[in-house]
Motif scaffolding. Structure first.
Motif, short mmCIF file in Angstrom:
data_model
loop_
_atom_site.label_atom_id
_atom_site.label_comp_id
_atom_site.label_asym_id
_atom_site.label_seq_id
_atom_site.Cartn_x
_atom_site.Cartn_y
_atom_site.Cartn_z
N ALA A 27 0.83 -1.21 0.00
CA ALA A 27 0.00 0.00 0.00
C ALA A 27 0.87 1.26 0.00
CB ALA A 27 -0.93 0.00 1.20
N ALA A 28 1.91 1.27 0.83
CA ALA A 28 2.76 2.44 0.95
C ALA A 28 3.58 2.69 -0.32
CB ALA A 28 3.70 2.29 2.15
N ARG A 29 4.05 1.64 -0.94
CA ARG A 29 4.96 1.81 -2.08
C ARG A 29 4.28 1.82 -3.44
NH1 ARG A 29 9.95 -1.80 0.24
NH2 ARG A 29 10.13 -0.61 2.17
N PHE A 30 3.11 1.18 -3.53
CA PHE A 30 2.44 1.07 -4.82
C PHE A 30 0.98 1.51 -4.78
CE2 PHE A 30 6.03 -1.78 -5.21
CZ PHE A 30 6.49 -1.51 -6.49
N GLY A 31 0.45 1.80 -3.60
CA GLY A 31 -0.97 2.13 -3.50
C GLY A 31 -1.86 0.94 -3.79
N ALA A 32 -1.32 -0.25 -3.67
CA ALA A 32 -2.07 -1.48 -3.97
C ALA A 32 -2.47 -2.17 -2.68
CB ALA A 32 -1.20 -2.43 -4.80
N SER A 33 -3.74 -2.51 -2.59
CA SER A 33 -4.20 -3.26 -1.42
C SER A 33 -4.35 -4.73 -1.80
CB SER A 33 -5.53 -2.70 -0.89
OG SER A 33 -6.52 -2.78 -1.88
N GLY A 34 -4.09 -5.58 -0.83
CA GLY A 34 -4.18 -7.01 -1.07
C GLY A 34 -5.27 -7.64 -0.22
N ARG A 35 -5.66 -8.82 -0.63
CA ARG A 35 -6.61 -9.63 0.14
C ARG A 35 -5.95 -10.97 0.42
NH1 ARG A 35 -11.62 -10.15 -3.60
NH2 ARG A 35 -11.96 -11.90 -2.20
N LEU A 36 -6.15 -11.46 1.63
CA LEU A 36 -5.62 -12.78 2.00
C LEU A 36 -6.77 -13.77 2.04
CD1 LEU A 36 -3.27 -14.57 2.95
CD2 LEU A 36 -3.86 -13.90 5.29
N GLN A 37 -6.56 -14.90 1.40
CA GLN A 37 -7.53 -16.00 1.42
C GLN A 37 -6.76 -17.28 1.72
OE1 GLN A 37 -8.86 -15.20 -2.68
NE2 GLN A 37 -10.88 -14.77 -1.80
N TRP A 38 -7.49 -18.30 2.15
CA TRP A 38 -6.89 -19.62 2.23
C TRP A 38 -7.85 -20.64 1.68
CZ3 TRP A 38 -6.29 -16.97 7.08
CH2 TRP A 38 -7.37 -17.09 7.93
N ARG A 39 -7.30 -21.77 1.35
CA ARG A 39 -8.05 -22.82 0.67
C ARG A 39 -9.23 -23.26 1.53
NH1 ARG A 39 -5.50 -26.48 -3.25
NH2 ARG A 39 -7.16 -27.88 -3.87
N ALA A 40 -10.41 -23.33 0.93
CA ALA A 40 -11.63 -23.70 1.64
C ALA A 40 -11.66 -25.19 1.96
CB ALA A 40 -12.86 -23.32 0.81
N ARG A 51 -4.26 -11.82 -3.07
CA ARG A 51 -4.85 -11.34 -4.33
C ARG A 51 -4.67 -9.83 -4.40
NH1 ARG A 51 -11.01 -11.93 -6.63
NH2 ARG A 51 -10.73 -10.35 -8.26
N TYR A 52 -4.18 -9.37 -5.55
CA TYR A 52 -3.99 -7.95 -5.81
C TYR A 52 -4.67 -7.62 -7.14
CZ TYR A 52 -0.20 -8.83 -2.49
OH TYR A 52 0.54 -9.22 -1.39
N ASP A 53 -5.54 -6.64 -7.14
CA ASP A 53 -6.26 -6.26 -8.35
C ASP A 53 -5.66 -5.00 -8.96
OD1 ASP A 53 -8.01 -8.38 -7.94
OD2 ASP A 53 -9.46 -7.15 -6.87
N ASN A 54 -5.70 -4.93 -10.28
CA ASN A 54 -5.28 -3.75 -11.04
C ASN A 54 -3.86 -3.30 -10.71
OD1 ASN A 54 -7.79 -3.51 -12.40
ND2 ASN A 54 -8.65 -2.65 -10.53
N VAL A 55 -2.91 -4.21 -10.82
CA VAL A 55 -1.51 -3.89 -10.56
C VAL A 55 -0.72 -3.98 -11.86
CG1 VAL A 55 -1.60 -4.62 -8.15
CG2 VAL A 55 -0.99 -6.28 -9.90
N GLY A 56 0.45 -3.40 -11.85
CA GLY A 56 1.30 -3.39 -13.03
C GLY A 56 2.50 -4.30 -12.89
N PRO A 57 3.27 -4.42 -13.97
CA PRO A 57 4.45 -5.29 -13.97
C PRO A 57 5.49 -4.93 -12.90
CG PRO A 57 3.88 -4.67 -16.21
CD PRO A 57 3.01 -3.85 -15.30
#
Length: 101
Positions: free
Chosen positions: A29-42, A59-65
């Protein structure tokens, strides 16, 4: 593009790994403005059962290379890399431009 990173965490490292993921998300978030989500196998896979692990996914949405390229070093900086079993596997997807038939 959307990025998915999966790996295994042993039950004895789960608490520390969750704290490391929180640190990782703070770094992204601080370096790229990207928020992540944590999931685990159901469901529990045979591999997880045998190894005493759970499969986790970031999981990260709308991120770049550049973001994707930085993930390994950010995971190491957060301490997460030292807490997982095996490797982190990264897969990225883009939206389909034409409908699937």
């Amino acid at each position: 593009m959307d990025c998915y990173v999966y790996y295994r965490v042993s039950s004895h490292n789960a608490t520390a790994a969750r704290q490391a993921v929180a640190q990782l998300f703070a770094l992204t978030a601080a370096r790229f403005g990207a928020s992540g989500r944590l999931q685990w196998r159901a469901d529990t896979s045979a591999n997880d059962t045998a190894a005493g692990t759970t499969t986790w996914m970031e999981r990260y949405d709308n991120v770049g290379p550049a973001f994707v390229a930085s993930l390994p070093s950010l995971a190491a900086e957060s301490g997460l890399t030292a807490l997982i079993e095996g490797d982190r596997h990264t897969e990225c997807f883009v939206d389909a431009q034409t409908p699937c038939v």
